[in-house]
Design a protein around this motif. Sequence first.
Motif, mmCIF file in Angstrom:
data_model
loop_
_atom_site.group_PDB
_atom_site.id
_atom_site.type_symbol
_atom_site.label_atom_id
_atom_site.label_comp_id
_atom_site.label_asym_id
_atom_site.label_seq_id
_atom_site.Cartn_x
_atom_site.Cartn_y
_atom_site.Cartn_z
ATOM 1 N N ASP A 72 -55.637 50.819 58.297
ATOM 2 C CA ASP A 72 -54.723 51.773 57.939
ATOM 3 C C ASP A 72 -53.939 51.481 59.422
ATOM 4 N N PRO A 73 -52.802 51.628 59.475
ATOM 5 C CA PRO A 73 -52.019 51.662 60.956
ATOM 6 C C PRO A 73 -52.467 52.916 61.609
ATOM 7 N N ALA A 74 -52.586 54.119 60.899
ATOM 8 C CA ALA A 74 -52.998 55.311 61.544
ATOM 9 C C ALA A 74 -54.150 55.414 62.080
ATOM 10 N N ILE A 75 -55.142 54.296 62.135
ATOM 11 C CA ILE A 75 -56.453 54.246 62.938
ATOM 12 C C ILE A 75 -55.958 53.521 64.348
ATOM 13 N N ILE A 76 -54.931 52.921 64.124
ATOM 14 C CA ILE A 76 -54.527 52.056 65.487
ATOM 15 C C ILE A 76 -53.780 53.182 66.275
ATOM 16 N N ARG A 77 -52.925 54.007 65.507
ATOM 17 C CA ARG A 77 -52.207 55.204 66.396
ATOM 18 C C ARG A 77 -53.032 55.896 67.018
ATOM 19 N N ALA A 78 -54.448 56.447 66.178
ATOM 20 C CA ALA A 78 -55.129 57.358 66.916
ATOM 21 C C ALA A 78 -55.904 57.009 67.931
ATOM 22 N N PHE A 79 -56.583 55.620 67.849
ATOM 23 C CA PHE A 79 -57.286 55.160 68.785
ATOM 24 C C PHE A 79 -56.511 54.435 70.067
ATOM 25 N N GLY A 80 -55.270 54.133 69.548
ATOM 26 C CA GLY A 80 -54.558 53.499 70.877
ATOM 27 C C GLY A 80 -53.755 54.226 71.609
#
Length: 371
Positions: A72-80
């Motif tokens: 999920d791109p949301a994981i990249i947004r949250a962690f990045g």
Amino acid sequence: MDMKVLQNLSYGLYTIGTLKYGRKVGCVVNTVFQVSADPALICISMNKDNFTHDCIKEEGRFSVSILSEDTDPAIIRAFGFQSSEKNDKYDGFKYDYVDKMPVMIQDISGYLICEVVSFTDAETHSLILAKVTNTGFVGNHKPMTYDYYHKVIKGKAPKNAPTYIEEEVKKEESPKAEGKVSYYCDVCGYVYEGDITKEPDDYKCPLCHMDKSHFVKVEEEPVEENVSYYCDVCGYVYEGDITKEPDDYVCPLCGVDKSHFIKSEEKSAAKEEPKAEDAGVSYYCDVCGYVYEGDITKEPDDYVCPLCAVDKSHFIKVEKEEPVKEEPKAEENVSYYCDVCGYVYEGDITKEPDDYECPLCHVDKSHFIKQ
């Protein structure tokens, strides 16, 4: 010296997890590589400004979760694009503890548990050498490459990434009545098309969740009004002037190069004067449904379907007067666009199931706006 050549180096995308006084913290990195097999050693590159950097120094251990194309791109947004100092980045996602280390397990390719061997100073970054003490697979997912992240998800490198390159953005010099108005996020690079001042005060960037004070106005050069191109293989519509894309640009749906894109007005013009012998004749692939307009018997024997690659023996002739399938048109030329990545859906998206997702950025269909 053109630093963009460095973007041709190969990378993946990973979440790094560790603890701070027993609280789980983490971040995204794109530089993880194996150093030796026996003992199994890896090295990661991490910006010294990352909160997770000092936590790893204190804890001496960390996890690596290998993100996949299904992540999920949301994981990249949250962690990045957030800091673990003030945010629980794991909130809302599937994670577990392995050897007392937090591991992101949602749609990943696998994980590593590592014990720090040394820190090597690399100016803005540290190279962290670590021994792999445990591993595991999580599902059967294809690892995400950094190239996939940029070209398909349309993601940007955060400023703390070792591969970050500041993009040249044309700032507003003088208002132009005819020019398009857009704003870009100065944190992650997301481009908002339109007047962001009309958004409510609590509007946040859909990629990094920063508030709208981080959006900077950009004055775009006037372009041909409503110019667009379509892919002659899969029909994907590119809104704008595709000639400004780099030579290695490929269709985000079927992967063909930009030589297959035809200007929309040329599409209608090309259909005005069909060859007499081919008029009204078409063939469809009985495997994937791709429609070939014209006489496919004139193609060479080694011709294959551009979508599923079966040979031309799988193509069945169809007379135009008796089409195989004709969808009833409730509205003429209806289409919707994704307000996150700009993908254009041709047709009535309300007829798609509730779990339909954008094929480019995977947001749900509530993000599609009628054109």
